[in-house]
Design an enzyme around this catalytic site. Sequence first.
Site, PDB file in Angstrom:
ATOM      1  N   CYS A   7      22.103  19.036  38.372  1.00 20.09           N
ATOM      2  CA  CYS A   7      21.100  18.060  37.982  1.00 20.09           C
ATOM      3  C   CYS A   7      21.133  17.671  36.499  1.00 20.09           C
ATOM      4  O   CYS A   7      21.249  16.498  36.171  1.00 20.09           O
ATOM      5  CB  CYS A   7      19.738  18.627  38.360  1.00 20.09           C
ATOM      6  N   HIS A  61      16.335  16.299  33.238  1.00 20.06           N
ATOM      7  CA  HIS A  61      15.982  17.591  33.831  1.00 20.06           C
ATOM      8  C   HIS A  61      15.004  18.273  32.879  1.00 20.06           C
ATOM      9  O   HIS A  61      15.267  18.386  31.686  1.00 20.06           O
ATOM     10  CB  HIS A  61      17.226  18.455  34.029  1.00 20.06           C
TER      11      HIS A  61
END
Length: 185
Positions: A7, A61
Amino acid sequence: CLQQAVCAPSRVSFLTGRRPDSTRLYDFNSYWRSHAGNYTTLPQYFKENGYITMSVGKVFHPGISSNHSDDYPYSWSFPAFHPSSEKYENTKVCKGKDGKLHANLICPVEVAEMPEATLPDIQSTEEAIHLLKSLQRIKRKFFLAVGYHKPHIPFRYPRVRRFLCRGEKREIFPGRVSKKFSPRR
């Protein structure tokens, strides 16, 4: 050139326009501006050129990989919005055949029975709509980034999804995936 199947590096890559091999970011443990370089992000470019920039949901993130700030104030005019229901991500909410609640990785859920009676992506969508309506009134240039958590484990989705097809309402997740909507083999 390859992307990173994680991610944080993928989001930094998308927002900076640089591949993970040039940012040297392959995990969640490094703030990319310190680790790789003080690159200009897409929202930062807009902000530096007179736009209001806003982040809703999981754009960067969260955590150390975005300096615990979602890259605010560099990329955003205001601190990022994160749905309050995120904190229940690992809560046992999946009803098993035994009638008990489990923390399954994949399960359909009744949204009304979830903590706060919502899911993070629903809250992010509602916030984005609210911001769009507010921005309509002030008539300024803006950049709005909306990041969804799904697909991401745990996979929790509303039990009943409905859509219109030839004027009929059809359930596509009534507890199992219909063969009609399954991937071809």
